[in-house]
Write a protein that holds these residues in place. Structure first.
Motif, PDB file in Angstrom:
ATOM      1  N   GLN B 606      47.560  41.367  30.413  1.00 38.71           N
ATOM      2  CA  GLN B 606      47.992  40.030  29.997  1.00 38.71           C
ATOM      3  C   GLN B 606      49.405  39.805  30.533  1.00 38.71           C
ATOM      4  O   GLN B 606      50.356  39.814  29.777  1.00 38.71           O
ATOM      5  N   GLY B 608      50.767  37.214  32.194  1.00 40.31           N
ATOM      6  CA  GLY B 608      51.341  35.868  32.218  1.00 40.31           C
ATOM      7  C   GLY B 608      51.253  35.186  33.576  1.00 40.31           C
ATOM      8  O   GLY B 608      51.644  34.029  33.709  1.00 40.31           O
ATOM      9  N   TYR B 609      50.744  35.876  34.608  1.00 40.71           N
ATOM     10  CA  TYR B 609      50.620  35.250  35.929  1.00 40.71           C
ATOM     11  C   TYR B 609      49.242  34.621  36.056  1.00 40.71           C
ATOM     12  O   TYR B 609      48.225  35.316  36.015  1.00 40.71           O
ATOM     13  N   VAL B 610      49.240  33.323  36.199  1.00 39.95           N
ATOM     14  CA  VAL B 610      47.973  32.597  36.255  1.00 39.95           C
ATOM     15  C   VAL B 610      47.102  33.127  37.378  1.00 39.95           C
ATOM     16  O   VAL B 610      45.891  33.264  37.253  1.00 39.95           O
ATOM     17  N   ARG B 611      47.762  33.495  38.486  1.00 42.01           N
ATOM     18  CA  ARG B 611      46.977  33.907  39.649  1.00 42.01           C
ATOM     19  C   ARG B 611      46.221  35.198  39.389  1.00 42.01           C
ATOM     20  O   ARG B 611      45.102  35.395  39.843  1.00 42.01           O
ATOM     21  N   ALA B 614      43.251  34.375  37.506  1.00 46.75           N
ATOM     22  CA  ALA B 614      42.275  33.773  38.418  1.00 46.75           C
ATOM     23  C   ALA B 614      41.527  34.850  39.190  1.00 46.75           C
ATOM     24  O   ALA B 614      40.309  34.779  39.373  1.00 46.75           O
ATOM     25  N   VAL B 615      42.249  35.926  39.593  1.00 45.47           N
ATOM     26  CA  VAL B 615      41.591  37.021  40.305  1.00 45.47           C
ATOM     27  C   VAL B 615      40.535  37.659  39.413  1.00 45.47           C
ATOM     28  O   VAL B 615      39.414  37.920  39.841  1.00 45.47           O
ATOM     29  N   LEU B 618      37.573  35.492  39.157  1.00 46.67           N
ATOM     30  CA  LEU B 618      36.800  35.541  40.395  1.00 46.67           C
ATOM     31  C   LEU B 618      36.003  36.834  40.472  1.00 46.67           C
ATOM     32  O   LEU B 618      34.809  36.842  40.786  1.00 46.67           O
TER      33      LEU B 618
END
Lengths: 99, 634
Positions: B606, B608-611, B614-615, B618
């Motif tokens: 957790q 805090g990096y949105v990316r 997203a990974v 995916l």
């Protein structure tokens, strides 16, 4: 023209969009990449509609466009308000929810 | 008539309720209320007794069913009373001696500011004991049994500002609890075996089932014996009785004469059918009785505290009763007869001891008494008559009842009879010795008084009439009760319909037993006179022989309990605590620590990096799609 080519293009666009979402930090660019992915899906839907000879895919493409429009409205509003409060459009800076 | 049985119990119970909840406004009349209600209960008892005498011997049992207490399926506990000759004897003893002790307490506790509360507790004691003896089933008896335990706890610890009294009260309560477990287990066994705990169901069934369910009945017998040991202070649960002397003297008289310690004898006699069907349990009962009668007598010899010497004596006399009760139908009647005569003379002796203490600034050490007969003539005479009764002086009540027990012990037959009879005779000799010792040290010889801790010189004086009158009445009982009961075997005929009675066939004649009892009596008194009458008594206790020192410490019973039970308990606790800390806490803390560590690891996801989210999305989608495709392919 071979309909498979449209599908290849769709996959290519989707991959570019996904890579952009994962790699780019600028929220606007990430946003545009999301749009790219949505449109890649639309292309695939339309292609399948043509392939199967019915209109289901085209109807869904319209739905997707409506959803995308709504998403743009909300998303841009969020990005603008984040930019106003943090003076940055980088998605990495917006980590207040981190534990 | 039936309702009178309920009122018999209700009167002192009402007294306890009123006195304990009435508050300070009752302080000035509280003792009168308590005494009057005890007297009322006695009057009810006498009325019932007169009514009972008017009926045929076989139709004297009176029953009264009040209400069903706990009705749950097959389990039915009733509140019902049953008054037969055995209960009647106890009712008269409890209320009669109890009332006298109430009257005595008016004078004895006159200067105590918590006198009202004291009378409330005394009434509670009487009510519980009466409930115990008139109950018609074991369940209700158990309620009375526990009530007696509670009241004794409250009274022994009445002077709770003294740590020794508080400890003694706790000790009495805890030791009694051990016995109570026996009674509750016995009741459970009865319920599972006979499907009831009413006397009129259990006892006849026990008689019939003696062959088919021998083991269970023997178990019930042993559990009842354990219960009796606790309440009646028999070996091995005797240690509380000596310490119970911390209570005010009237309490000691009440516990030792009319209530509490007699409950065990009552229980065994009442359950006679069970013991008759379980010879092993009966053997255990006589063994306990014989051991205790010697044990108590030896302890009584070494004590310098007048009340503790009398406590040893009680233990010993109750031992006689338990032994007699263990002899079966040849002994039940004599156990109860000795119980009644003992009720008179032991109450008289305790009240006399209280009177002596009252005149001597609450000094209890007999080595500080001496020559009191001139100063307290009434106490001297009443105490003296009680003394003659307890040692079995011919013609007085102890003579008749104790003699009968020793005779019955010989009549048991075989080696067992000789051993038990011998123990009884030896006990009689020791009784004569230690009671003569008490008598000589207290009332004869020269003065050995010393000023008390605050420098007050004692001025021995006779006690007020509220104290001497009960003593005089009890002295009458001590003198005449035995002869009255023995005339035409009156007491035997009275109790026979309830307990049954059979004459044993004794290897020695009754005359021989009486002669032997007289001989040991003379020997005991003679030795005591040689040691304490002819020579002056040292006012500091000499070191004494090994046996004397052991007897002073109650024959090391407390040391035994300490080493075996207290230390053992401590070790057990410590090892359990260690096990708790290492094993149980280890597992719990280990689980917590591993979950905590794991969550620390998982937390890193957790970030805090949105990316990175997203990974993972995916990746998850890819996995799902791959899995779906794979499933399709298969």
């Amino acid at each position: 023209m071979n309909p498979a080519n449209y599908l290849y293009l769709s996959a290519l666009l989707f991959t570019i969009g996904a890579a952009g979402v994962l790699i780019r930090r600028n929220a606007i660019v990430v946003f545009m990449c999301v749009e790219l992915m949505l449109n890649a899906c639309n292309l695939a839907f339309v292609t399948f509609s043509r392939l199967h000879g019915n209109l289901d895919g085209q109807v869904i493409a319209f739905f997707t466009m409506v959803v995308a429009a709504a998403e743009v409205v909300v998303g841009l509003a969020i990005i603008v308000s984040i930019f106003r409060s943090r003076h940055s459009a980088s998605v990495d800076d917006a980590n207040l929810m981190k534990l | 008539m039936e309702t009178l049985i309920g009122l018999l119990v209700a009167a002192p119970l009402l007294g306890a309720g009123v006195l304990l909840t009435g508050g300070k406004r009752l302080d000035r009349v509280g003792h009168w209320i308590g005494t009057l209600l005890a007297l009322l209960s006695f009057v009810f008892g006498v009325v019932l007794f007169a009514d009972m005498l008017g009926k045929d011997a076989d139709a004297r049992t009176l029953t009264s069913h009040l209400f069903t207490w706990v009705p749950v399926g097959g389990f039915q506990a009733d509140v019902g009373f049953q008054l037969d000759q055995l209960s009647m004897t106890f009712v008269l003893l409890i209320t009669g001696v109890g009332t006298l002790i109430h009257i005595y307490s008016i004078g004895y506790m006159a200067h105590d500011e918590r006198r009202r509360r004291f009378f409330g507790y005394l009434n509670l004691f009487l009510a519980a004991m009466l409930l115990l003896v008139v109950a018609d089933n074991y369940f209700l008896l158990y309620a009375g049994w526990e009530g007696v335990g509670l009241a004794s706890y409250l009274l022994i610890g009445f002077w709770q500002h003294k740590p020794s009294a508080a400890t003694a009260a706790k000790k009495a309560f805890i030791v009694n609890r051990v016995g109570d477990i026996g009674l509750s287990v016995a009741i459970m066994l009865m319920f599972t075996t006979f499907g009831s705990f009413a006397f009129n169901q259990v006892l006849p069934q026990a008689q019939q089932a003696s062959t088919t369910q021998h083991a269970t009945i023997t178990g019930i017998g042993f559990m009842l014996l354990l219960a009796a040991c606790g309440k009646s202070a028999q070996v091995p649960l005797q240690s509380w009785l000596g310490d119970a002397m911390e209570g005010p003297t009237p309490v000691s008289a009440l516990i030792h004469a009319a209530t509490m310690v007699t409950a065990g004898v009552y229980l065994i006699t009442r359950s006679g059918a069970i013991f008759n069907a379980a010879p092993d349990a009966q053997t255990a009962v006589v063994t306990v009785g014989a051991v205790t009668l010697l044990f108590g007598a030896i302890v009584g010899c070494a004590k310098d505290d007048i009340k503790k010497a009398l406590a040893g004596s009680t233990m010993s006399q109750i031992g006689y009763m338990i032994m007699a009760a263990g002899l079966g139908p040849i002994g039940y009647v004599f156990a109860i007869m000795h119980l009644v005569t003992h009720g008179f003379f032991k109450a008289g002796l305790f009240l006399g001891a209280g009177s002596v203490m009252h005149g001597m600034n609450d000094e209890v050490d007999m080595r500080r008494y001496g020559g009191l007969r001139k100063y307290m003539p009434i106490t001297f005479v009443t105490f003296g008559l009680g003394y003659l009764a307890i040692i079995g002086f011919p013609g007085l009540s102890g003579f008749f009842s104790k003699d009968k027990i020793i005779e019955a012990a010989f009549a048991k037959g075989g080696t067992e009879g000789w051993i038990l009879g011998g123990a009884g005779l030896l006990g009689a000799a020791i009784t004569a010795f230690y009671m003569t010792r008490v008598m000589l040290m207290t009332f004869f010889g020269e003065k050995r008084w010393v000023p008390d801790a605050e420098g007050h010189e004692p001025h021995p004086h006779e006690s007020p009439s509220s104290m001497t009158i009960p003593m005089i009445i009890l002295a009458f009982g001590s003198v005449f009760a035995g002869a009255f009961f023995s005339l035409n075997s009156r007491f035997v005929h009275w109790l026979e319909p309830v307990t049954g009675h059979s004459e044993g066939d004794s290897p020695v004649s009754a005359g021989t037993v009486t002669a032997a009892t007289m001989a040991v009596l003379v020997v005991g008194v003679g030795i005591a006179w040689l040691m304490y009458g002819r020579r002056p008594v040292p006012s500091l206790a000499p070191r004494g022989s090994l046996l004397t020192r052991a007897a002073r410490r109650d024959l090391l019973q407390d040391d035994f309990n300490h080493v075996v039970l207290v230390r053992g308990g401590e070790h057990l606790t410590r090892s359990l605590v260690y096990l708790d800390h290492s094993l149980v806490d280890g597992v719990v803390n280990g689980t917590a620590a591993s979950v905590g560590g794991l969550s620390g690891r998982l937390r890193r996801l957790q970030n805090g990096y949105v990316r990175s989210y997203a990974v993972s999305m995916l990746g998850g989608t890819a996995v799902l799609v791959a899995a779906t495709l794979l499933m399709r392919a298969v």
